[in-house]
Design an enzyme around this catalytic site. Structure first.
Site, short mmCIF file in Angstrom:
data_model
loop_
_atom_site.label_atom_id
_atom_site.label_comp_id
_atom_site.label_asym_id
_atom_site.label_seq_id
_atom_site.Cartn_x
_atom_site.Cartn_y
_atom_site.Cartn_z
N ALA A 177 0.58 -1.01 0.04
CA ALA A 177 -0.01 -0.07 0.09
C ALA A 177 0.93 1.38 0.04
O ALA A 177 0.26 2.43 0.00
CB ALA A 177 -1.26 0.05 1.35
N ALA A 178 2.25 1.18 0.03
CA ALA A 178 2.89 2.56 -0.19
C ALA A 178 2.61 3.38 -1.66
O ALA A 178 2.34 4.47 -1.37
CB ALA A 178 4.53 2.02 -0.50
N GLY A 179 2.52 2.24 -2.70
CA GLY A 179 1.96 3.29 -3.84
C GLY A 179 0.65 3.75 -3.64
O GLY A 179 0.32 4.70 -4.18
N ASP A 180 -0.32 2.92 -2.96
CA ASP A 180 -1.89 3.44 -2.95
C ASP A 180 -1.83 4.79 -2.01
O ASP A 180 -2.49 5.51 -2.08
CB ASP A 180 -2.63 2.53 -2.11
CG ASP A 180 -2.61 1.09 -2.94
OD1 ASP A 180 -2.87 1.36 -4.25
OD2 ASP A 180 -2.83 0.01 -2.38
O1 RIB Z 1 -1.87 -2.32 -3.28
C1 RIB Z 1 -1.74 -3.03 -2.34
C2 RIB Z 1 -3.02 -4.00 -2.30
O2 RIB Z 1 -3.12 -4.80 -3.51
C3 RIB Z 1 -3.31 -4.89 -1.18
O3 RIB Z 1 -4.14 -4.08 -0.09
C4 RIB Z 1 -4.12 -5.87 -1.90
O4 RIB Z 1 -5.57 -6.09 -1.51
C5 RIB Z 1 -3.89 -5.70 -3.34
O5 RIB Z 1 -5.12 -5.13 -3.75
#
Ligand code: RIB
Length: 296
Positions: A245-248
């Site tokens: 989730a760093a990119g998120d």
């Molecule tokens: O970007 C990370 C995410 O990728 C995770 O939370 C997982 O659910 C996938 O969708």
């Protein structure tokens, strides 16, 4: 936010297993994730008002994911429920903080172009529309096209990228934000250095994306903005424990800053500072910082 919601089943292991290998892990956690959900939570914690357009199953995982979004004051009026099980992600994180992820779409496959059409009034209230590729391609294209028609800023995180994108998508995208693997898949250019990222970004701009930001993990980002020559922007140095989730977090923070009217370079820098915090913590949504934790 148009995107996926997954329950992440996370095992920590000394390293990623080889094909056919059974490996002993040393920790397990079940946490809310999904690229759409993570980016929504990041944008909300980092200062934006967020609405989530997605789909969960009628099951305990779905209920947990909905509660998590509502706890962040994310508008869930366009969050549907289908007969499919809620999406899941099987994640292995190694002791070097890298991960490998398998997703099973489940109810994320039930976000349809009709869902987009039925929520155009909600989309019209947005400043920025963010999509990823964990919902069906037709749905993502419909969301980007609606964003373009409504005069919104559109962001596409092309993740995961199994194939090249159809050519007619690029002109619908204001900010294309792939990581290095995704940029390589979309451009056909292998990326090992920031200069490779520049070449890939130029190729993707030539296809029609207005701006391309390639995320490079601990190497920062390569940002190709407008007609510019592009710039490699290094990342803050931190001790990473989990890059999930760093990119998120970067995308959520970037989108939140764009929605506040901040200049693009400042929005990039803010997203980078937020992502640098996220990698020091475990899990997807549990790792995402709040605005008060990020230096302005
Ligand atoms: O970007 C990370 C995410 O990728 C995770 O939370 C997982 O659910 C996938 O969708």
């Amino acid at each position: 936010m148009v995107g996926s919601l997954n329950m992440d089943l996370v095992a920590r292991a000394p390293r990623l297993p080889k094909p056919g290998e059974t490996l002993a892990g040393h920790a397990f956690a079940q946490v809310p994730g999904g690229k759409g959900g993570n980016q929504a939570v990041a944008a909300a914690r980092l200062g934006a008002q967020v609405a989530m357009l997605g789909c969960i199953g009628d099951d305990p995982n779905g209920a947990t994911l909905r509660q998590g979004l509502e706890a962040e004051s994310i508008d869930c009026t366009a969050l549907g429920t289908s007969a499919s099980p809620t999406g899941v992600a099987l994640i292995i994180v190694d002791d070097g903080s890298q991960n490998a992820i398998v997703i099973v779409a489940g109810s994320n496959a039930d976000v349809t172009p009709a869902t987009i059409a039925g929520n155009e009034t909600l989309l019209a209230t947005a400043d920025v529309i963010v999509c990823q590729l964990e919902t069906p391609p037709d749905t993502v294209r419909a969301a980007l096209a609606a964003g373009r028609r409504l005069g919104k800023t559109t962001i596409l995180n092309p993740a995961p990228a199994a194939n090249a994108l159809p050519d007619d998508w690029f002109a619908l995208v204001d900010y294309l934000i792939p990581n290095e693997l995704e940029a390589a898949t979309l451009s056909g250019i292998e990326i090992a250095t920031p200069d490779d990222a520049r070449r890939a970004a130029v190729a993707l701009r030539q296809k029609g994306a207005r701006n391309v930001i390639v995320t490079l993990g601990s190497q920062g980002v390569f940002a190709l903005l407008g007609d510019g020559a592009g710039e490699h922007i290094g990342a803050p140095t931190v001790q990473a424990v989990d890059t999930t989730a760093a990119g998120d977090t970067f995308i959520g923070g970037f989108a939140a800053e764009l929605a506040r009217g901040r200049p693009v370079p400042a929005a990039i820098a803010f997203g980078q500072r937020a992502a640098a915090v996220a990698v020091t913590r475990e899990g997807a949504q549990p790792s995402i910082p709040h605005r008060s934790e990020i230096a302005e």
